[in-house]
Design an enzyme around this catalytic site. Structure first.
Site, PDB file in Angstrom:
ATOM      1  N   ARG A 171       0.841  -1.206   0.000  1.00  0.00           N
ATOM      2  CA  ARG A 171       0.000   0.000   0.000  1.00  0.00           C
ATOM      3  C   ARG A 171       0.861   1.235   0.000  1.00  0.00           C
ATOM      4  NH1 ARG A 171      -3.760   0.751   4.670  1.00  0.00           N
ATOM      5  NH2 ARG A 171      -4.638   2.357   3.356  1.00  0.00           N
ATOM      6  N   ASP A 180       3.814  -2.792  12.397  1.00  0.00           N
ATOM      7  CA  ASP A 180       2.396  -2.431  12.474  1.00  0.00           C
ATOM      8  C   ASP A 180       1.927  -2.011  13.866  1.00  0.00           C
ATOM      9  OD1 ASP A 180       2.758  -5.010  13.342  1.00  0.00           O
ATOM     10  OD2 ASP A 180       1.242  -5.916  12.062  1.00  0.00           O
ATOM     11  N   SER A 212       6.595  -5.289   7.632  1.00  0.00           N
ATOM     12  CA  SER A 212       6.203  -6.316   8.609  1.00  0.00           C
ATOM     13  C   SER A 212       6.973  -7.623   8.436  1.00  0.00           C
ATOM     14  CB  SER A 212       4.696  -6.549   8.525  1.00  0.00           C
ATOM     15  OG  SER A 212       4.020  -5.327   8.708  1.00  0.00           O
TER      16      SER A 212
END
Ligand code: ADP
Length: 475
Positions: free
Chosen positions: A78, A203, A149
């Site tokens: 993203r 995250d 991540s």
């Protein structure tokens, strides 16, 4: 023995071995707090890694300007931008794109991967003016917060080397290389010199940062999704491996990696032992394996299989599908657990669809429902114990755990907000309720009023952009 032949006595026994009475939870919280301190004192040598983020600030709400974030998770990439206008305007505008990572990139070289990321970023950045975003001055770079991540060995706020590729990525190289350097090289190769990665976070940190942007009392970020992890606000001086920490009173964020917490106190059953032994990482992530969305459904499957074998829960035959690992998933479990029909029809249809057993009696469906309840309640209450462990560590747990209060001044009551993201919290109401009730039980009704848990959705995207903004504002 005769006891093990009867579903209700099996259930009674299983309920007992999964029990999490409040005194046990308090001891687990204390053990978490102790392990956190151990991890800080002995970097890299204890089960809790307590990874420094090297962040020297968190968003305040005063940030202004255009900032970017990129988020490389499991299957998607993203890119996101936010236009910030201080406390009055807050987030004026926000836009993002999400692209699936092509299979050939997931299994190619690191150059392929970072080339793909750079190309996606450059395309996205090039469209900002068309969309009415205020442009960044010509001589100024666009600051990016990078949520990555995968396990990294972080050495500074915007850099760290990759420890391993996980989650279905099998990249042939890149381990040991700096993530941010590789991305910046790929961006430069694309001819893009107008972007700069200012922070590399995971995250949990994004989740905390997003909540902190709105609320100064946010102190803890928790992920309750496929896996589980948490981070919290710590004094910079507590990070012993930080060679040039800011002022002693300054704050930073520590990524606990709490999934690897383990303790004799954790109420483990045969199902946890079997799951661990058959897992890709036996002996690791003990806490996560009792609370993560990846595992709750598999624990349920193991318990039902044993009940089918020992008590004939589904009749004389063992349902074939019940013998297949991961044939029951956590969403199946939450669907059954959410069944409020008097005849437990929903439980019946999930059993039929997922396990292939067409006819079940109400008594059998009730047993399955109860097993879901026991597993979810245990996971939720252990998550609560983890959070109270963090509150204990930062002296925000009230006077019920006096042992954690070092000086009388620390007893001053401060409001504390816990930012949580992940499907277990968001989409599994009974899990969330059990967790919040357990926190109240542990903290006591009165003190619990000072502690709020809140959904901080999509923190891994927006949170990283807000952190980039906070860092740029500080400089
Ligand atoms: P991730 O942690 O992978 O970024 P999520 O927070 O969405 O993403 O968590 C996904 C996990 O949550 C999966 O393990 C999935 O089984 C579980 N899950 C998804 N939907 C639900 C639901 N409605 N109830 C319970 N668990 C769910």
């Amino acid at each position: 023995n005769s006891e093990s032949c009867d579903p209700s006595s099996f259930l009674r026994h299983f309920r007992k071995s999964s029990a999490t009475p409040v005194m046990l939870l308090r001891h687990i919280a204390q053990a978490m707090a102790t392990e956190m301190q151990e991890g800080l004192d002995h970097p890299g040598e204890r089960k809790l890694k307590m990874l420094p983020t090297y962040l020297e600030c968190l968003p305040t709400g005063n940030e202004r300007g255009l900032f970017y974030a990129i988020d490389l998770g499991g299957t998607n990439f993203r890119v996101l931008r936010v236009q910030l206008d201080g406390k009055e305007g807050r987030i004026l505008k926000q836009e993002s794109i999400q692209v699936p990572i092509p299979q050939e990139v997931m299994t190619g070289s690191s150059k392929d991967l970072f080339g793909f990321l750079a190309k996606t970023i450059v395309q996205f950045v090039s469209r900002e003016a068309d969309l009415g975003f205020e442009c960044v001055a010509l001589n100024q770079k666009r600051d990016i917060g990078f949520t990555f991540s995968f396990p990294v060995n972080q050495t500074k706020v915007n850099g760290g080397s990759i420890n391993a590729w996980t989650k279905g990525f099998s990249i042939s190289d890149g381990v040991g290389e700096d993530v941010v350097d590789q991305l910046e090289i790929a961006l430069a190769d694309m001819g893009s010199v107008n972007t700069k990665v200012v922070c590399l976070v995971n995250d949990t940190v994004g989740t905390l940062a997003q909540c902190r942007y709105w609320n100064d009392d946010a102190m803890v970020g928790v992920i309750l999704g496929t896996g589980s992890n948490a981070c919290y606000v710590e004094r910079a001086a507590a990070i012993s491996c930080w060679s040039s920490p800011p002022e002693a009173d300054d704050l930073t964020v520590v990524n606990i990696e709490w999934g690897n917490f383990c303790s004799e106190l954790l109420p483990r059953t045969f199902a946890d032992e079997g799951l661990d032994a058959d897992s890709l990482n036996p002996g690791q992530q003990e806490f996560e394996k009792m609370i993560g969305g990846m595992y709750l459904g598999e624990i349920l499957r193991r318990v039902l299989l044993k009940m089918a074998e020992d008590t004939g829960l589904f009749g004389s035959e063992i349902p074939e599908r019940l013998t297949k690992p991961f044939s029951l998933l956590t969403p199946h479990m939450s669907t059954m657990h959410g069944d409020d029909t008097s005849s437990l029809e929903v439980v019946g249809s999930v059993i039929e669809e997922a396990i292939g057993v067409k006819y079940t009696t109400l008594a059998t469906r009730k047993v399955v429902y109860d097993v879901c309840d026991i597993i979810a309640e245990r996971g939720a209450r252990l998550s609560a114990a983890g959070i109270v462990g963090i509150l204990t560590k930062i002296n925000r747990c009230g006077d019920l755990m006096l042992s954690c209060l070092t000086t009388p001044n620390d007893t001053e009551v401060k409001k504390t907000v816990i930012a949580i993201d992940g499907s277990l919290y968001e989409k599994y109401p009974k899990f969330r309720n059990y967790m919040e009730d357990a926190m109240k039980e542990m903290l006591g009704e009165d003190y619990a009023n000072n502690v709020t848990t809140t959904l901080s959705k999509d923190g891994s995207g927006v949170g990283a952009a807000l952190l980039a903004a906070a860092i740029s504002t500080e400089l």
